[in-house]
Motif scaffolding. Structure first.
Motif, PDB file in Angstrom:
ATOM      1  N   ALA A  56       0.828  -1.210   0.000  1.00  0.00           N
ATOM      2  CA  ALA A  56       0.000   0.000   0.000  1.00  0.00           C
ATOM      3  C   ALA A  56       0.860   1.257   0.000  1.00  0.00           C
ATOM      4  O   ALA A  56       0.467   2.280  -0.562  1.00  0.00           O
ATOM      5  CB  ALA A  56      -0.930  -0.006   1.206  1.00  0.00           C
ATOM      6  N   LEU A  57       2.025   1.200   0.616  1.00  0.00           N
ATOM      7  CA  LEU A  57       2.915   2.358   0.646  1.00  0.00           C
ATOM      8  C   LEU A  57       3.743   2.483  -0.629  1.00  0.00           C
ATOM      9  O   LEU A  57       4.024   3.590  -1.083  1.00  0.00           O
ATOM     10  CB  LEU A  57       3.863   2.277   1.847  1.00  0.00           C
ATOM     11  N   ALA A  58       4.160   1.375  -1.196  1.00  0.00           N
ATOM     12  CA  ALA A  58       5.075   1.402  -2.338  1.00  0.00           C
ATOM     13  C   ALA A  58       4.367   1.627  -3.667  1.00  0.00           C
ATOM     14  O   ALA A  58       4.993   2.056  -4.626  1.00  0.00           O
ATOM     15  CB  ALA A  58       5.875   0.106  -2.400  1.00  0.00           C
ATOM     16  N   ARG A  59       3.073   1.354  -3.747  1.00  0.00           N
ATOM     17  CA  ARG A  59       2.347   1.517  -5.006  1.00  0.00           C
ATOM     18  C   ARG A  59       1.716   2.890  -5.072  1.00  0.00           C
ATOM     19  O   ARG A  59       1.048   3.318  -4.144  1.00  0.00           O
ATOM     20  CB  ARG A  59       1.271   0.457  -5.144  1.00  0.00           C
ATOM     21  N   ASP A  65       6.317   2.898  -6.868  1.00  0.00           N
ATOM     22  CA  ASP A  65       6.927   4.221  -6.838  1.00  0.00           C
ATOM     23  C   ASP A  65       7.709   4.360  -5.544  1.00  0.00           C
ATOM     24  O   ASP A  65       7.145   4.542  -4.471  1.00  0.00           O
ATOM     25  CB  ASP A  65       5.849   5.302  -6.935  1.00  0.00           C
ATOM     26  N   LEU A  66       9.036   4.274  -5.631  1.00  0.00           N
ATOM     27  CA  LEU A  66       9.899   4.385  -4.464  1.00  0.00           C
ATOM     28  C   LEU A  66      10.572   5.745  -4.387  1.00  0.00           C
ATOM     29  O   LEU A  66      11.549   5.916  -3.667  1.00  0.00           O
ATOM     30  CB  LEU A  66      10.946   3.273  -4.473  1.00  0.00           C
ATOM     31  N   SER A  67      10.036   6.714  -5.102  1.00  0.00           N
ATOM     32  CA  SER A  67      10.633   8.051  -5.124  1.00  0.00           C
ATOM     33  C   SER A  67      10.110   8.894  -3.964  1.00  0.00           C
ATOM     34  O   SER A  67       9.086   8.574  -3.367  1.00  0.00           O
ATOM     35  CB  SER A  67      10.304   8.734  -6.452  1.00  0.00           C
ATOM     36  N   GLU A  69       8.563  11.521  -4.179  1.00  0.00           N
ATOM     37  CA  GLU A  69       7.276  12.102  -4.548  1.00  0.00           C
ATOM     38  C   GLU A  69       6.097  11.252  -4.059  1.00  0.00           C
ATOM     39  O   GLU A  69       4.962  11.706  -4.064  1.00  0.00           O
ATOM     40  CB  GLU A  69       7.172  12.295  -6.060  1.00  0.00           C
ATOM     41  N   ASN A  70       6.354  10.016  -3.681  1.00  0.00           N
ATOM     42  CA  ASN A  70       5.322   9.145  -3.123  1.00  0.00           C
ATOM     43  C   ASN A  70       5.136   9.533  -1.658  1.00  0.00           C
ATOM     44  O   ASN A  70       5.868   9.105  -0.778  1.00  0.00           O
ATOM     45  CB  ASN A  70       5.731   7.680  -3.259  1.00  0.00           C
ATOM     46  N   LEU A  71       4.136  10.360  -1.405  1.00  0.00           N
ATOM     47  CA  LEU A  71       3.939  10.920  -0.066  1.00  0.00           C
ATOM     48  C   LEU A  71       3.598   9.859   0.972  1.00  0.00           C
ATOM     49  O   LEU A  71       4.010   9.959   2.127  1.00  0.00           O
ATOM     50  CB  LEU A  71       2.844  11.986  -0.111  1.00  0.00           C
ATOM     51  N   ARG A  72       2.872   8.833   0.561  1.00  0.00           N
ATOM     52  CA  ARG A  72       2.519   7.770   1.505  1.00  0.00           C
ATOM     53  C   ARG A  72       3.761   7.003   1.950  1.00  0.00           C
ATOM     54  O   ARG A  72       3.877   6.621   3.109  1.00  0.00           O
ATOM     55  CB  ARG A  72       1.516   6.812   0.886  1.00  0.00           C
ATOM     56  N   LEU A  73       4.676   6.786   1.027  1.00  0.00           N
ATOM     57  CA  LEU A  73       5.902   6.084   1.373  1.00  0.00           C
ATOM     58  C   LEU A  73       6.740   6.910   2.342  1.00  0.00           C
ATOM     59  O   LEU A  73       7.276   6.387   3.322  1.00  0.00           O
ATOM     60  CB  LEU A  73       6.702   5.756   0.109  1.00  0.00           C
ATOM     61  N   VAL A  74       6.849   8.197   2.089  1.00  0.00           N
ATOM     62  CA  VAL A  74       7.617   9.072   2.983  1.00  0.00           C
ATOM     63  C   VAL A  74       6.988   9.074   4.382  1.00  0.00           C
ATOM     64  O   VAL A  74       7.682   8.940   5.394  1.00  0.00           O
ATOM     65  CB  VAL A  74       7.692  10.502   2.412  1.00  0.00           C
ATOM     66  N   ALA A  75       5.664   9.217   4.444  1.00  0.00           N
ATOM     67  CA  ALA A  75       4.976   9.198   5.736  1.00  0.00           C
ATOM     68  C   ALA A  75       5.124   7.835   6.418  1.00  0.00           C
ATOM     69  O   ALA A  75       5.271   7.759   7.644  1.00  0.00           O
ATOM     70  CB  ALA A  75       3.506   9.543   5.553  1.00  0.00           C
ATOM     71  N   GLY A  76       5.120   6.773   5.641  1.00  0.00           N
ATOM     72  CA  GLY A  76       5.312   5.436   6.203  1.00  0.00           C
ATOM     73  C   GLY A  76       6.693   5.239   6.778  1.00  0.00           C
ATOM     74  O   GLY A  76       6.864   4.596   7.822  1.00  0.00           O
ATOM     75  N   VAL A  77       7.697   5.791   6.118  1.00  0.00           N
ATOM     76  CA  VAL A  77       9.067   5.707   6.639  1.00  0.00           C
ATOM     77  C   VAL A  77       9.177   6.486   7.950  1.00  0.00           C
ATOM     78  O   VAL A  77       9.797   6.021   8.911  1.00  0.00           O
ATOM     79  CB  VAL A  77      10.081   6.212   5.585  1.00  0.00           C
ATOM     80  N   VAL A  78       8.577   7.670   7.999  1.00  0.00           N
ATOM     81  CA  VAL A  78       8.576   8.452   9.241  1.00  0.00           C
ATOM     82  C   VAL A  78       7.878   7.662  10.353  1.00  0.00           C
ATOM     83  O   VAL A  78       8.383   7.577  11.477  1.00  0.00           O
ATOM     84  CB  VAL A  78       7.899   9.825   9.022  1.00  0.00           C
ATOM     85  N   ALA A  79       6.736   7.079  10.040  1.00  0.00           N
ATOM     86  CA  ALA A  79       6.012   6.282  11.035  1.00  0.00           C
ATOM     87  C   ALA A  79       6.835   5.079  11.482  1.00  0.00           C
ATOM     88  O   ALA A  79       6.823   4.722  12.672  1.00  0.00           O
ATOM     89  CB  ALA A  79       4.673   5.828  10.471  1.00  0.00           C
ATOM     90  N   ALA A  80       7.565   4.465  10.568  1.00  0.00           N
ATOM     91  CA  ALA A  80       8.404   3.311  10.931  1.00  0.00           C
ATOM     92  C   ALA A  80       9.507   3.724  11.904  1.00  0.00           C
ATOM     93  O   ALA A  80       9.804   3.002  12.867  1.00  0.00           O
ATOM     94  CB  ALA A  80       8.995   2.679   9.677  1.00  0.00           C
ATOM     95  N   PHE A  81      10.131   4.877  11.667  1.00  0.00           N
ATOM     96  CA  PHE A  81      11.162   5.357  12.585  1.00  0.00           C
ATOM     97  C   PHE A  81      10.577   5.678  13.961  1.00  0.00           C
ATOM     98  O   PHE A  81      11.171   5.348  14.988  1.00  0.00           O
ATOM     99  CB  PHE A  81      11.886   6.582  12.020  1.00  0.00           C
ATOM    100  N   VAL A  82       9.413   6.307  13.978  1.00  0.00           N
ATOM    101  CA  VAL A  82       8.766   6.620  15.258  1.00  0.00           C
ATOM    102  C   VAL A  82       8.421   5.323  15.993  1.00  0.00           C
ATOM    103  O   VAL A  82       8.621   5.208  17.200  1.00  0.00           O
ATOM    104  CB  VAL A  82       7.519   7.495  15.040  1.00  0.00           C
ATOM    105  N   ALA A  83       7.916   4.334  15.261  1.00  0.00           N
ATOM    106  CA  ALA A  83       7.584   3.048  15.873  1.00  0.00           C
ATOM    107  C   ALA A  83       8.828   2.364  16.430  1.00  0.00           C
ATOM    108  O   ALA A  83       8.805   1.780  17.518  1.00  0.00           O
ATOM    109  CB  ALA A  83       6.894   2.140  14.853  1.00  0.00           C
ATOM    110  N   TRP A  84       9.911   2.437  15.676  1.00  0.00           N
ATOM    111  CA  TRP A  84      11.151   1.781  16.091  1.00  0.00           C
ATOM    112  C   TRP A  84      11.677   2.363  17.396  1.00  0.00           C
ATOM    113  O   TRP A  84      12.092   1.632  18.296  1.00  0.00           O
ATOM    114  CB  TRP A  84      12.197   1.929  14.994  1.00  0.00           C
TER     115      TRP A  84
END
Length: 107
Positions: A56-59, A65-67, A69-84
């Motif tokens: 869901a984040l990568a598509r 889209d791993l660039s 510009e994929n706002l969901r992916l960027v937000a998901g990475v931020v959420a992953a760091f916060v979770a970690w």
């Protein structure tokens, strides 16, 4: 197919699903599970969650889209760091959604 047949099919499928789940819950308490299997089963929920979230984040736009510009992916990475670092579910959700909303307002 008549309406009664449709409702009986839906109720029957629901009952079968419920009985199947109940059987595993009831049988599990009486079974001895090898320690290796017990340790392995602890990884099932995170693996299922990752299998649902990562696509869901990568598509984006019908393709991968791993660039940046994929706002969901960027937000998901931020959420992953916060979770970690925080190990707090509510903080993770707030950080991910907050970042997504913030990025969407910028564009």
């Amino acid at each position: 197919m008549s309406e009664a047949t449709l409702w009986l099919t839906i109720l029957g499928a629901g009952l079968c699903t419920w009985l199947l789940r109940l059987s595993f819950i009831e049988l599990w308490q009486w079974m001895r599970v090898p320690p290796l299997l017990d340790r392995a089963l602890r990884y099932v929920p995170p693996a299922v969650l990752a299998a649902l979230v990562v696509p869901a984040l990568a598509r984006s736009g019908g393709g991968i889209d791993l660039s940046p510009e994929n706002l969901r992916l960027v937000a998901g990475v931020v959420a992953a760091f916060v979770a970690w670092f925080s190990r707090n579910v509510l903080l993770t959700l707030a950080a991910g959604m907050g970042m997504l909303w913030f990025l969407q307002t910028l564009t």
